[in-house]
Design an enzyme around this catalytic site. Structure first.
Site, PDB file in Angstrom:
ATOM      1  N   LYS A  36       0.829  -1.217   0.000  1.00  0.00           N
ATOM      2  CA  LYS A  36       0.000   0.000   0.000  1.00  0.00           C
ATOM      3  C   LYS A  36       0.858   1.259   0.000  1.00  0.00           C
ATOM      4  CE  LYS A  36      -2.779   0.145   3.466  1.00  0.00           C
ATOM      5  NZ  LYS A  36      -1.994   0.986   4.409  1.00  0.00           N
ATOM      6  N   THR A  95       3.877   1.506  -1.084  1.00  0.00           N
ATOM      7  CA  THR A  95       4.543   1.536  -2.384  1.00  0.00           C
ATOM      8  C   THR A  95       3.642   2.164  -3.433  1.00  0.00           C
ATOM      9  OG1 THR A  95       5.784  -0.453  -1.798  1.00  0.00           O
ATOM     10  CG2 THR A  95       5.688   0.112  -4.138  1.00  0.00           C
ATOM     11  N   ARG A 153       2.597   8.089   7.096  1.00  0.00           N
ATOM     12  CA  ARG A 153       2.883   7.913   8.524  1.00  0.00           C
ATOM     13  C   ARG A 153       4.361   7.611   8.733  1.00  0.00           C
ATOM     14  NH1 ARG A 153      -0.650   3.126  10.437  1.00  0.00           N
ATOM     15  NH2 ARG A 153      -0.125   2.393   8.355  1.00  0.00           N
ATOM     16  N   LYS A 157       6.832  -6.973   9.990  1.00  0.00           N
ATOM     17  CA  LYS A 157       6.227  -6.161   8.936  1.00  0.00           C
ATOM     18  C   LYS A 157       7.272  -5.449   8.079  1.00  0.00           C
ATOM     19  CE  LYS A 157       2.955  -2.337   8.279  1.00  0.00           C
ATOM     20  NZ  LYS A 157       3.899  -1.353   7.717  1.00  0.00           N
ATOM     21  N   ALA A 215      -3.217   1.149  12.990  1.00  0.00           N
ATOM     22  CA  ALA A 215      -4.639   1.146  12.620  1.00  0.00           C
ATOM     23  C   ALA A 215      -5.398  -0.004  13.260  1.00  0.00           C
ATOM     24  CB  ALA A 215      -4.790   1.082  11.108  1.00  0.00           C
ATOM     25  N   PHE A 270      -3.594  -0.457   7.060  1.00  0.00           N
ATOM     26  CA  PHE A 270      -4.250  -1.731   6.778  1.00  0.00           C
ATOM     27  C   PHE A 270      -5.405  -1.581   5.784  1.00  0.00           C
ATOM     28  CE2 PHE A 270      -2.455  -2.554  11.168  1.00  0.00           C
ATOM     29  CZ  PHE A 270      -1.379  -3.279  10.691  1.00  0.00           C
ATOM     30  N   PHE A 285       2.833  -8.193  -9.159  1.00  0.00           N
ATOM     31  CA  PHE A 285       4.034  -8.916  -8.739  1.00  0.00           C
ATOM     32  C   PHE A 285       4.481  -9.837  -9.871  1.00  0.00           C
ATOM     33  CE2 PHE A 285       2.637  -7.299  -4.757  1.00  0.00           C
ATOM     34  CZ  PHE A 285       3.741  -7.307  -3.909  1.00  0.00           C
ATOM     35  N   TRP A 336       6.496  -0.637  -8.248  1.00  0.00           N
ATOM     36  CA  TRP A 336       7.682  -1.218  -7.594  1.00  0.00           C
ATOM     37  C   TRP A 336       8.822  -1.317  -8.611  1.00  0.00           C
ATOM     38  CZ3 TRP A 336      11.387  -4.886  -7.886  1.00  0.00           C
ATOM     39  CH2 TRP A 336      12.123  -5.150  -6.715  1.00  0.00           C
TER      40      TRP A 336
END
Length: 561
Positions: free
Chosen positions: A76, A78, A99, A110, A278, A306, A386, A414
């Site tokens: 997210k 990215t 954030r 994470k 979150a 999230f 991906f 990406w």
């Protein structure tokens, strides 16, 4: 001859050329007098400049959210960074608002929160580690309050605080399960009054939420003063105002309240400030950062934590209510591998094509699109591509979106940076231009707390009902009597499922959400509802990311991601 290994995120970041932060600031019309420098590539924006900007017109706001995340990762942040770079490529004056990462998840499972590949904010190592010291300031203010509270009890306790009912916990910016429950004050009369205590992770501290929802220093002090720290022997709440230490706490936070300016790999300005979780807090960067970005850019791309069931719901019900901000469009990030996981595929088999699992997992995406529609906001689904995604899987997802009249764009930020997000940016601009949305809240702020919780469970999660523990039922009655019933609700729930059971992936039906406890966060201005087994201090996995981290002889970070 073996194939050349692709560069890792940190290697891409370290091979990128950063511009001096003054040059990034100039793009936004900021001068040297408007900045407080933290080295060559980081700066804080002064209060004076923030105040001066208030007369500017607000730019368009784009909120990035996602489906329920999985251990496979959705990217997210990215996509948020890549979309900002893409809008810049299209000639739009764009600012990204994110954030700040927490050291706990960065060194846990994470990883960091600066994006990935060619869509990153820089300097990546600094941001993911100590950055400008904001989280340390919040940790210090949190623990100063704990020390001042215990000191008051030790020196006579004139407020008649019941030491069994102290609710303010200490904090540390690490995942440390051993600190969840502790005893303090042992060692005799000179060491304080013995009592049970515990630690939260810093990003779950109410001070983090207060900093992110404050609009200026005066508002910060007002919010700090309202925080409940304990109850007295008559069970009445004791606040920071009663202790008289809100000024001292604000003093510790005066620099942390200023938003931080950095840049992307492609030199798009980015403001990174505040970082509440979150799943246990409200999951959005600071109001000051988002509003300042909107005063400087024609477009602002921000994210919430999230999935749309957590971060987006709280952005819209809590942050929007507190600030008057509302998005002009929403992006819902989805990955084929995460959708397959929601369709029942284990993590180690996600690289294999599986059309049936993908079709089943699409129900999770469908629920999140329905939720954003209920809020009356236009949206675009971003398929974060991906390398293992097959043409058949991509084709199926696009056709499914077409069938349901859902705007969709394949996103390759990406690998390609802003260029890989141009299609998404164009779709988002079309939705903003069409202006078909009419934003609305899903609950009336004056509704009783239990009614607000049920609305979130039914409308956002798709659940059947709510079951309150005996303790929560007593608290509902008590909070309404104390006049706290008109506050919004901040649900503390697992991020992995629409339900409160992390094992129930996809789109579960007929489930019950179990609320075990309510916590008043009067400084932040909301009531937290703890569901399932959610904890405010996470633990580390068996093999934490910290095991792969190091520093080279030249002082360069290794193993961050």
């Amino acid at each position: 001859m073996s194939e050349k290994q692709p560069l890792s995120d940190i290697e891409i970041a370290q091979n990128s050329e950063l511009l001096p932060i003054q040059q990034i600031a100039e793009k936004l019309g900021l001068t040297e007098e408007d900045l407080e420098y933290y080295g060559k590539y980081k700066a804080k924006i002064s209060y004076e400049k923030i105040k001066e900007l208030q007369s500017n017109k607000d730019g368009k706001l784009i909120l990035v959210t996602s489906i329920n995340p999985t251990p496979a990762g959705e990217g997210k942040s990215t996509v948020t960074v890549g979309l900002g770079d893409a809008l810049t490529k299209l000639g739009k004056k764009t600012v990204i608002a994110l954030r700040e990462p927490s050291l706990g998840p960065t060194m846990g499972i994470k990883g960091g929160a600066t994006g990935g590949g060619r869509a990153q904010v820089l300097p990546m190592e600094d941001i993911n580690l100590h950055f400008t010291g904001d989280l340390h300031a919040i940790t210090t203010a949190n623990n100063a309050l704990a020390a001042l509270l215990d000191n008051h009890i030790h020196h006579g306790n004139t407020l008649n605080i019941d030491q069994r009912r102290v609710v303010w916990k200490r904090a540390v910016d690490l995942n440390d399960r051993a600190l969840r429950q502790v005893i303090v004050g042992l060692g005799g009369p000179g060491q304080g009054v013995p009592r049970e205590d515990g630690f939260d992770i810093t990003v779950a501290s109410e001070i983090m939420a207060v900093l992110c929802l404050a609009t200026d220093l005066e508002d910060l002090k007002r919010r700090l003063s309202r925080m409940v720290v304990a109850h007295d022997i008559d069970k009445k709440p004791v606040t920071v105002r009663d202790l008289g230490v809100q000024g001292a706490l604000a003093l510790l936070l005066k620099d942390a309240l200023k938003p931080n300016l950095v840049q992307t790999i492609e030199h798009t300005p980015a403001i990174i400030h505040g970082g509440p979780f979150a799943n246990i807090a409200h999951g959005c960067n600071s109001i000051m950062a988002t509003k300042t970005a909107a005063k400087m850019g024609d477009f602002v791309v921000t994210e919430s934590g999230f999935g749309a069931d957590l971060g987006a719901e709280k952005f819209l019900h809590i942050k929007a209510r507190n600030s008057g901000i509302q998005p002009d469009a929403v992006v819902i990030v989805a990955t084929i591998r995460a959708l397959k996981m929601h369709g029942g595929v284990p993590k180690n088999e996600l690289t294999h094509e599986n059309i049936m699992a993908l079709e089943k997992g699409l129900e999770n995406l469908k629920k999140h699109t329905e939720t954003i529609t209920k809020f009356g906001l236009p949206f675009v689904v971003a398929i974060n591509k991906f390398s293992a995604d097959t043409d058949s899987e991509i084709s199926l997802l696009k056709k499914w979106c077409g069938k349901h009249d859902i705007p969709v764009a394949l996103t390759e930020v990406w690998e390609k940076g802003g260029e890989g997000g141009v299609g998404l940016a164009e779709k988002v601009l079309q939705e903003i231009e069409a202006n078909n949305g009419q934003f609305k809240y899903l609950y009336d702020i004056s509704s009783p707390l239990d009614e607000k919780i049920r609305t979130i469970v039914r409308e956002v999660y798709g659940g059947k009902d709510v079951e309150f523990s005996v303790k929560a039922m007593k608290q509902l009655k008590e909070f309404e009597e104390l006049g706290w019933g008109a506050l919004p609700v901040c649900m503390a729930k697992t991020q992995y499922s629409l339900s409160d059971d992390p094992s129930k992936l996809g789109r579960p039906e007929n489930f019950i959400i179990h609320v075990r406890e309510l916590k008043p966060k009067l400084g932040a201005g909301f009531i937290v509802a703890l569901t399932g087994e959610m904890m405010t201090m996470p633990g580390l996995p068996k093999q934490p990311a910290a095991n792969r981290m190091d520093v080279s002889d030249q002082g360069r970070a290794v193993g961050l991601f």
